[in-house]
Design a protein around this motif. Structure first.
Motif, mmCIF file in Angstrom:
data_model
loop_
_atom_site.group_PDB
_atom_site.id
_atom_site.type_symbol
_atom_site.label_atom_id
_atom_site.label_comp_id
_atom_site.label_asym_id
_atom_site.label_seq_id
_atom_site.Cartn_x
_atom_site.Cartn_y
_atom_site.Cartn_z
ATOM 1 N N ALA A 179 0.933 -1.254 0.089
ATOM 2 C CA ALA A 179 0.087 0.082 -0.136
ATOM 3 C C ALA A 179 0.942 1.403 -0.156
ATOM 4 O O ALA A 179 0.400 2.099 -0.848
ATOM 5 C CB ALA A 179 -0.995 -0.174 1.191
ATOM 6 N N THR A 180 1.792 1.259 0.674
ATOM 7 C CA THR A 180 2.846 2.526 0.855
ATOM 8 C C THR A 180 3.218 2.592 -0.458
ATOM 9 O O THR A 180 3.567 3.633 -0.916
ATOM 10 C CB THR A 180 3.954 2.109 2.032
ATOM 11 N N GLY A 181 4.047 1.617 -1.140
ATOM 12 C CA GLY A 181 4.357 1.683 -2.450
ATOM 13 C C GLY A 181 3.398 2.281 -3.509
ATOM 14 O O GLY A 181 3.743 3.297 -4.243
ATOM 15 N N ALA A 182 2.255 1.744 -3.618
ATOM 16 C CA ALA A 182 1.247 2.236 -4.382
ATOM 17 C C ALA A 182 0.868 3.625 -4.317
ATOM 18 O O ALA A 182 0.724 4.549 -5.222
ATOM 19 C CB ALA A 182 0.076 1.238 -4.291
ATOM 20 N N ILE A 183 0.522 4.082 -3.057
ATOM 21 C CA ILE A 183 0.146 5.248 -2.736
ATOM 22 C C ILE A 183 1.210 6.404 -2.801
ATOM 23 O O ILE A 183 1.151 7.389 -3.770
ATOM 24 C CB ILE A 183 -0.371 5.359 -1.276
ATOM 25 N N TRP A 184 2.431 6.178 -2.412
ATOM 26 C CA TRP A 184 3.370 7.117 -2.568
ATOM 27 C C TRP A 184 3.922 7.044 -4.169
ATOM 28 O O TRP A 184 4.544 8.234 -4.518
ATOM 29 C CB TRP A 184 4.653 6.939 -1.581
ATOM 30 N N THR A 185 3.976 6.132 -4.843
ATOM 31 C CA THR A 185 4.329 6.400 -6.174
ATOM 32 C C THR A 185 3.547 7.115 -7.056
ATOM 33 O O THR A 185 4.040 8.234 -7.675
ATOM 34 C CB THR A 185 4.226 4.664 -6.815
ATOM 35 N N ARG A 186 2.188 7.178 -6.505
ATOM 36 C CA ARG A 186 1.453 8.058 -7.328
ATOM 37 C C ARG A 186 1.394 9.542 -6.911
ATOM 38 O O ARG A 186 1.558 10.268 -7.667
ATOM 39 C CB ARG A 186 -0.245 7.464 -7.188
ATOM 40 N N TRP A 187 1.687 9.821 -5.526
ATOM 41 C CA TRP A 187 1.780 10.978 -4.943
ATOM 42 C C TRP A 187 3.157 11.832 -5.405
ATOM 43 O O TRP A 187 3.023 12.868 -5.543
ATOM 44 C CB TRP A 187 2.074 10.887 -3.340
ATOM 45 N N CYS A 188 4.028 10.913 -5.762
ATOM 46 C CA CYS A 188 5.291 11.453 -6.486
ATOM 47 C C CYS A 188 5.346 11.977 -7.625
ATOM 48 O O CYS A 188 6.004 13.150 -8.049
ATOM 49 C CB CYS A 188 6.508 10.469 -6.586
ATOM 50 N N PHE A 189 4.134 11.916 -8.435
ATOM 51 C CA PHE A 189 3.892 12.515 -9.666
ATOM 52 C C PHE A 189 2.823 13.602 -9.452
ATOM 53 O O PHE A 189 2.589 14.302 -10.566
ATOM 54 C CB PHE A 189 3.385 11.447 -10.528
#
Length: 154
Positions: free
Chosen positions: A96-106
């Motif tokens: 979940a951390t990986g998915a959420i923060w990957t999106r947030w980085c963009f």
């Protein structure tokens, strides 16, 4: 008297402001010092560009992803552990951390591709570990079914 002086004052003050602004407006968006041309900008070293970048060495935008790679490496290290010893909640949190923060980085400014990469791989490691756990649990259920049927028959 004051009404007649106001337009003259406005015109002269605007002209003074604009001339002062015009002198600096050509330089204010350039990343190099005044007088240096584009050749000086091309001659900048990679280290200097990285140092002055909004996601460069002197910012948290660089060091946070570098330190977060430790989580990815720890998850990769868990591939050596047996699947029965892995935690579902921990790996679900990594996914979940990986998915959420990957999106947030963009979404954030400045966009941080280094942080997006580390979060993407963190999510991938979490998904891989969750898959291992699910496959292990499924194999354990298949092993337990024939034993239970034989006990019921006898």
């Amino acid at each position: 008297m004051f009404r007649a002086a106001r337009p003259i004052f406005n015109q002269t003050s605007r002209a003074a402001f604009r001339s002062q602004f015009a002198r600096t407006s050509g330089r204010r968006f350039q990343s190099t010092a005044a007088g240096e041309g584009p050749s000086a900008q091309q001659q900048q070293t990679w280290f200097k560009r990285m140092w002055e970048s909004p996601v460069g060495f002197k910012t948290v935008h660089f060091w946070a992803p570098v330190m977060k790679w430790a989580l990815v490496l720890a998850g990769i290290g868990d591939f050596a552990r047996p699947a029965e010893n892995l935690s579902v909640t921990q790996n679900a949190a990594l996914t979940a951390t990986g998915a959420i923060w990957t999106r947030w980085c963009f979404v954030i400014t400045p966009q941080n591709y280094l942080l997006a990469a580390v979060n993407f791989f963190l999510g991938c490691v979490g998904v891989a570990q969750l898959t291992r756990i699910a496959l292990y649990n499924a194999s354990q259920k298949k092993l337990a079914e024939p034993v239970e049927k034989e006990v019921v028959k006898s």
